[in-house]
Write a protein that holds these residues in place. Structure first.
Motif, PDB file in Angstrom:
ATOM      1  N   HIS A 150       4.196   7.543 -13.487  1.00 35.43           N
ATOM      2  CA  HIS A 150       3.588   7.270 -12.177  1.00 35.43           C
ATOM      3  C   HIS A 150       4.144   8.188 -11.092  1.00 35.43           C
ATOM      4  CE1 HIS A 150       1.178   3.729 -13.127  1.00 35.43           C
ATOM      5  NE2 HIS A 150       2.167   3.309 -13.904  1.00 35.43           N
ATOM      6  N   GLY A 151       4.999   9.135 -11.461  1.00 31.57           N
ATOM      7  CA  GLY A 151       5.527  10.073 -10.484  1.00 31.57           C
ATOM      8  C   GLY A 151       6.830   9.666  -9.852  1.00 31.57           C
ATOM      9  N   MET A 152       7.460   8.591 -10.331  1.00 26.51           N
ATOM     10  CA  MET A 152       8.757   8.176  -9.793  1.00 26.51           C
ATOM     11  C   MET A 152       9.858   9.076 -10.335  1.00 26.51           C
ATOM     12  SD  MET A 152       8.747   4.012  -9.820  1.00 26.51           S
ATOM     13  CE  MET A 152      10.481   4.007  -9.389  1.00 26.51           C
ATOM     14  N   SER A 153      10.842   9.349  -9.490  1.00 21.64           N
ATOM     15  CA  SER A 153      11.999  10.136  -9.906  1.00 21.64           C
ATOM     16  C   SER A 153      13.051   9.196 -10.492  1.00 21.64           C
ATOM     17  CB  SER A 153      12.575  10.897  -8.705  1.00 21.64           C
ATOM     18  OG  SER A 153      13.777  11.545  -9.061  1.00 21.64           O
ATOM     19  N   VAL A 154      13.725   9.638 -11.551  1.00 21.00           N
ATOM     20  CA  VAL A 154      14.756   8.846 -12.223  1.00 21.00           C
ATOM     21  C   VAL A 154      16.071   9.609 -12.159  1.00 21.00           C
ATOM     22  CG1 VAL A 154      15.509   7.799 -14.381  1.00 21.00           C
ATOM     23  CG2 VAL A 154      13.084   7.775 -13.764  1.00 21.00           C
ATOM     24  N   SER A 155      17.115   8.965 -11.612  1.00 18.15           N
ATOM     25  CA  SER A 155      18.431   9.590 -11.469  1.00 18.15           C
ATOM     26  C   SER A 155      19.411   8.951 -12.440  1.00 18.15           C
ATOM     27  CB  SER A 155      18.958   9.429 -10.041  1.00 18.15           C
ATOM     28  OG  SER A 155      18.097  10.052  -9.111  1.00 18.15           O
ATOM     29  N   LEU A 156      20.249   9.803 -13.025  1.00 26.29           N
ATOM     30  CA  LEU A 156      21.335   9.321 -13.880  1.00 26.29           C
ATOM     31  C   LEU A 156      22.576   9.240 -13.014  1.00 26.29           C
ATOM     32  CD1 LEU A 156      22.149   8.496 -16.737  1.00 26.29           C
ATOM     33  CD2 LEU A 156      22.694  10.881 -17.201  1.00 26.29           C
ATOM     34  N   ASP A 157      22.975   8.004 -12.668  1.00 25.66           N
ATOM     35  CA  ASP A 157      24.025   7.766 -11.681  1.00 25.66           C
ATOM     36  C   ASP A 157      25.403   7.714 -12.344  1.00 25.66           C
ATOM     37  OD1 ASP A 157      25.072   7.336  -9.208  1.00 25.66           O
ATOM     38  OD2 ASP A 157      24.593   5.209  -9.129  1.00 25.66           O
ATOM     39  N   ASP A 158      26.453   7.988 -11.538  1.00 24.95           N
ATOM     40  CA  ASP A 158      27.850   7.895 -11.981  1.00 24.95           C
ATOM     41  C   ASP A 158      28.110   8.742 -13.211  1.00 24.95           C
ATOM     42  OD1 ASP A 158      28.213   6.113  -9.915  1.00 24.95           O
ATOM     43  OD2 ASP A 158      27.936   4.342 -11.170  1.00 24.95           O
ATOM     44  N   PHE A 159      27.490   9.908 -13.288  1.00 19.01           N
ATOM     45  CA  PHE A 159      27.633  10.731 -14.488  1.00 19.01           C
ATOM     46  C   PHE A 159      29.090  11.173 -14.655  1.00 19.01           C
ATOM     47  CE2 PHE A 159      27.524  14.840 -16.728  1.00 19.01           C
ATOM     48  CZ  PHE A 159      26.973  14.395 -17.922  1.00 19.01           C
ATOM     49  N   GLY A 160      29.557  11.098 -15.898  1.00 18.94           N
ATOM     50  CA  GLY A 160      30.915  11.517 -16.226  1.00 18.94           C
ATOM     51  C   GLY A 160      31.911  10.393 -16.294  1.00 18.94           C
TER      52      GLY A 160
ATOM     53  N   GLN B 120       0.827  -1.211   0.000  1.00 15.83           N
ATOM     54  CA  GLN B 120       0.000   0.000   0.000  1.00 15.83           C
ATOM     55  C   GLN B 120       0.860   1.259   0.000  1.00 15.83           C
ATOM     56  OE1 GLN B 120      -0.887  -2.390   2.803  1.00 15.83           O
ATOM     57  NE2 GLN B 120      -1.848  -3.461   1.089  1.00 15.83           N
ATOM     58  N   LEU B 121       1.805   1.307  -0.923  1.00 18.60           N
ATOM     59  CA  LEU B 121       2.699   2.460  -1.040  1.00 18.60           C
ATOM     60  C   LEU B 121       2.305   3.306  -2.245  1.00 18.60           C
ATOM     61  CD1 LEU B 121       6.105   0.625  -0.390  1.00 18.60           C
ATOM     62  CD2 LEU B 121       4.783   1.983   1.245  1.00 18.60           C
ATOM     63  N   GLU B 122       2.958   4.406  -2.393  1.00 15.66           N
ATOM     64  CA  GLU B 122       2.796   5.247  -3.563  1.00 15.66           C
ATOM     65  C   GLU B 122       4.030   5.103  -4.463  1.00 15.66           C
ATOM     66  OE1 GLU B 122       1.636   9.278  -2.757  1.00 15.66           O
ATOM     67  OE2 GLU B 122       0.821   8.720  -0.799  1.00 15.66           O
ATOM     68  N   TRP B 123       3.828   5.322  -5.758  1.00 14.90           N
ATOM     69  CA  TRP B 123       4.946   5.170  -6.703  1.00 14.90           C
ATOM     70  C   TRP B 123       6.077   6.138  -6.361  1.00 14.90           C
ATOM     71  CZ3 TRP B 123       5.706   1.770 -10.780  1.00 14.90           C
ATOM     72  CH2 TRP B 123       4.634   0.922 -11.060  1.00 14.90           C
ATOM     73  N   ARG B 124       5.721   7.351  -5.895  1.00 19.17           N
ATOM     74  CA  ARG B 124       6.772   8.337  -5.638  1.00 19.17           C
ATOM     75  C   ARG B 124       7.589   8.006  -4.385  1.00 19.17           C
ATOM     76  NH1 ARG B 124       2.125  11.540  -4.397  1.00 19.17           N
ATOM     77  NH2 ARG B 124       1.920  11.964  -2.153  1.00 19.17           N
TER      78      ARG B 124
END
Length: 703
Positions: A583-593, A550-554
């Motif tokens: 669905h409101g989830m945040s997406v991070s671009l990891d290890d950039f560079g 019963q969680l939210e996507w965010r």
């Protein structure tokens, strides 16, 4: 006219008539002899022609047998490689079925071709047995028996290959995941190879014998002809002799080319596995006779599969040719450089039996391979791991040499872009890694994976924003292991998917508990591997966790590395990421560079955060170039309308620089180390204070 006159005339004409009669008789005699000579010559020519035709027919049949045996040998090698490829691909759970299916069909096609060739060979041997010259020659019982044995072994091999491709994908994966390719290679590269080679040589020798018989019989028969018919004989038979010579020359050239192809890698023009095995056997024979030591190096390219997947197989082939050139330029002309298959190479170095000298050469080869390589206007990252061993210092037979060199290679692959010469430490490390890999198979089922949380904070206020979920392995004997100890063992296996499911479910349970207690944990970022992003598995996993608890996507966030841009399935990954964001989830671009992403990728890829890798943050305050790069990253994120997150913040200097450059969010030991849920939950109620920063000693222990 008087009677005298008639008598005179008769007396004068009588000698002339006799001469005419004698001349006519001589002419008739010449004619009779000529006719007899022509008949004899015709018979000799006919006999010669018939003999040559029979010899040519025998030669042609032996040529066809040699050619067809050679083709069958080449097709057999292709079948071996194709079957090994099917087994290797089947052992990879990430390999899609639509890729494996054509490989299976190729194997079946090869099996049918080989069996068809076997039928044609039987038919040709039947015709050869009916040839007159073949009947007159003594029967080659040994060759015939070898041919029958080869046919039996080949059919047995085909049945085993057919069983491999007829098995279900799951059976192949379980049955051939490790020892299958090795056992298959051993069964296919030994006796069958030698018997093929022997039969080709026998067919070649008997083909030469047919030509010799034709020449001998022709010479004897033509020696009985009259000198007057030499020109005619030459006119009739010289073209035929020239044709025989040309055909013989073409046969020799074909046999030479066939032998070359059978021992040469088509892509790189290096020696192939068969040639390498022959040379290795020869070196050990030389060792027994004269005691001359030698060494062997095994070369395995780093991340070669990634190049094939991201740039394509033409780029992979170009890399293999580049590596072949670098190896040939590094080692002596007397050294044997071979491609064993795939991205595996090997080098035999006669006369070098010292481990120190071998290590120098191996490191030189690593440096040569790692030079920049450009393909289609882009620089590809090429590096290799090399393992080596010396004879007789490390091994006294082929099996031991291959085993210890492979152990050294395994130790080198753990570090990448390096060379390791076998020693006892390598053996101990390999055994430890094997034990860890075996234990990983049961870690998910035994709930041994733990989730540690590292806090993300607002750099300006120190307020809590969320967590990043980091996995740990609670090994039953070794205790808590960091990901660096075991993640590399999961590459190319289904274990990483099982581990990720454990992480997602643990995070979901903790989020539910925290929210039920009235806490505000923020979003928890989870690193999803590419295998779960291709297709719907990753989406379904998060969706199931949201529903079950019963969680939210965010409540969740997803972190992906920029390597996904270069994945062949980047479009499918982008579809999954887009569904998350909807669905409101945040997406991070990891290890950039740290990867090879371009600005075009950043423009088109749907993400919300750009995370600066800790390797850049660690040099802030010490390296002007790192500072300039970090400023450029922060400006880039701001211009793209994205948040910027800095990883690995360990001191006030780094934090102050990032604040001054405009970075909004950070994480690192300055704020909190990765810690279990029970410790992380305390931070949800206590704001950050600079005086609570952990000491440097604490940070070192936490690592």
């Amino acid at each position: 006219m008087s009677d005298w006159d008639w008598s005179y005339m008769e007396n004068e004409l009588a000698p002339t008539d006799k001469r005419h009669s004698s001349l006519e008789g001589y002419i008739r005699s010449i004619g009779r002899h000529y006719v007899a000579a022509v008949i004899i010559m015709t018979m000799l020519i006919g006999a010669t022609y018939q003999t040559v035709e029979i010899a040519l027919d025998r030669h042609s049949l032996q040529q066809d047998i040699s050619y067809l045996t050679g083709r069958q040998f080449i097709r057999f090698q292709q079948l071996t490689n194709q079957t090994r490829a099917v087994m290797k691909a089947s052992a990879d759970p990430q390999m899609p079925e639509y890729i494996i299916k054509p490989m299976v069909e190729d194997v079946r096609k090869a099996i049918d071709d080989i069996r068809s060739m076997s039928g044609q060979l039987e038919e040709l041997h039947g015709k050869l047995e009916r040839n007159l010259l073949e009947k007159l020659n003594p029967r080659d019982t040994a060759s015939e028996q070898m041919r029958v044995e080869l046919a039996g072994r080949l059919e047995d091999f085909l049945k085993r290959a057919d069983r491999v491709v007829s098995a279900k994908a799951q059976d192949r994966r379980q049955r051939y995941s490790f020892w299958g390719p090795i056992d298959f290679a051993v069964s296919s590269d030994s006796l069958l190879m030698r018997q093929f080679s022997t039969l080709i040589d026998n067919a070649h020798d008997r083909s030469d014998g047919s030509i010799d018989h034709a020449r001998l019989i022709s010479a004897v028969l033509l020696g009985l002809t009259a000198a007057a018919l030499i020109l005619a004989t030459a006119i009739l038979f010289m073209p035929l002799v020239r044709k025989l010579r040309n055909e013989h020359r073409r046969t020799v050239d074909f046999e030479t080319k066939l032998t070359h192809q059978a021992h040469t890698d088509a892509l790189t023009s290096l020696s192939n596995r068969s040639s390498f095995n022959d040379a290795l056997s020869g070196f050990f024979a030389s060792l027994e006779q004269i005691g001359t030591g030698f060494s062997m190096l095994l070369v395995d390219l780093d991340h070669f599969k990634g190049i094939n997947d991201s740039v394509g197989h033409p780029a992979g082939d170009a890399v293999l040719r580049h590596v072949a050139r670098m190896l040939q330029g590094t080692f002596r002309s007397t050294d044997i450089v071979a491609r064993l298959g795939g991205d595996e190479f090997a080098i035999l170095l006669p006369g070098i039996a010292d481990a120190t000298a071998l290590e120098v050469l191996a490191k030189r080869a690593v440096a040569a391979i790692a030079t920049e390589f450009c393909f289609d206007g882009r620089i590809l990252p090429v590096s290799a791991s090399i393992g080596g061993a010396a004879v007789p210092q490390h091994a006294a037979d082929e099996a031991t040499l291959m085993r210890v060199a492979d152990l050294a290679l395994y130790a080198a692959k753990a570090k990448r872009n390096t060379a390791v010469i076998f020693d006892e430490a390598s053996l101990a490390q390999r055994l430890e890694e094997n034990q860890l890999a075996a234990a990983l198979a049961f870690a998910a089922d035994r709930n041994e994976f733990l989730v540690y949380y590292q806090q993300k904070v607002n750099l300006q206020s120190g307020a809590h924003l969320g967590f990043e979920a980091l996995v740990r392995w609670h090994h039953p004997r070794l205790g808590i292991l960091p990901p660096g100890r075991f993640l590399s063992l999961m590459e190319g296996s289904h274990f990483i998917s099982s581990m990720t499911r454990c992480v997602v479910n643990s995070v979901a349970r903790d989020l539910k508990t925290w929210k039920a207690a009235g806490l505000r944990p923020g979003s928890v970022a989870i690193n999803l591997p590419e295998v779960l992003l291709v297709g719907s598995d990753g989406y379904d996993l998060i969706a199931a966790a949201v529903r079950a608890h019963q969680l939210e996507w965010r409540d969740f966030a997803v972190e992906v590395t920029e390597d996904v841009f270069l994945n062949r399935s980047a479009s499918q990954i982008m579809e999954t990421i887009t569904r998350f964001r909807e669905h409101g989830m945040s997406v991070s671009l990891d290890d950039f560079g740290t990867g090879f992403a371009s600005l075009v990728h950043l423009r088109d890829f749907p993400f919300d955060e750009l995370k600066i890798d800790r390797s850049f943050v660690s040099d802030l305050g010490r390296d002007l170039r790192s500072e300039q790069i970090v400023r450029a990253m922060i400006d880039l994120a701001r211009n793209l309308g994205k948040r910027c997150v800095a990883e690995g913040i360990e001191n006030e200097t780094q934090r102050d620089f990032l604040l001054g450059a405009g970075c909004e969010v950070g994480q690192g030991y300055l704020y909190a180390k990765p810690e279990p849920a029970s410790a992380a939950v305390e931070r949800l109620a206590v704001p950050y204070l600079a005086t609570r920063r952990p000491s440097r000693r604490t940070m070192q222990i936490a690592r």
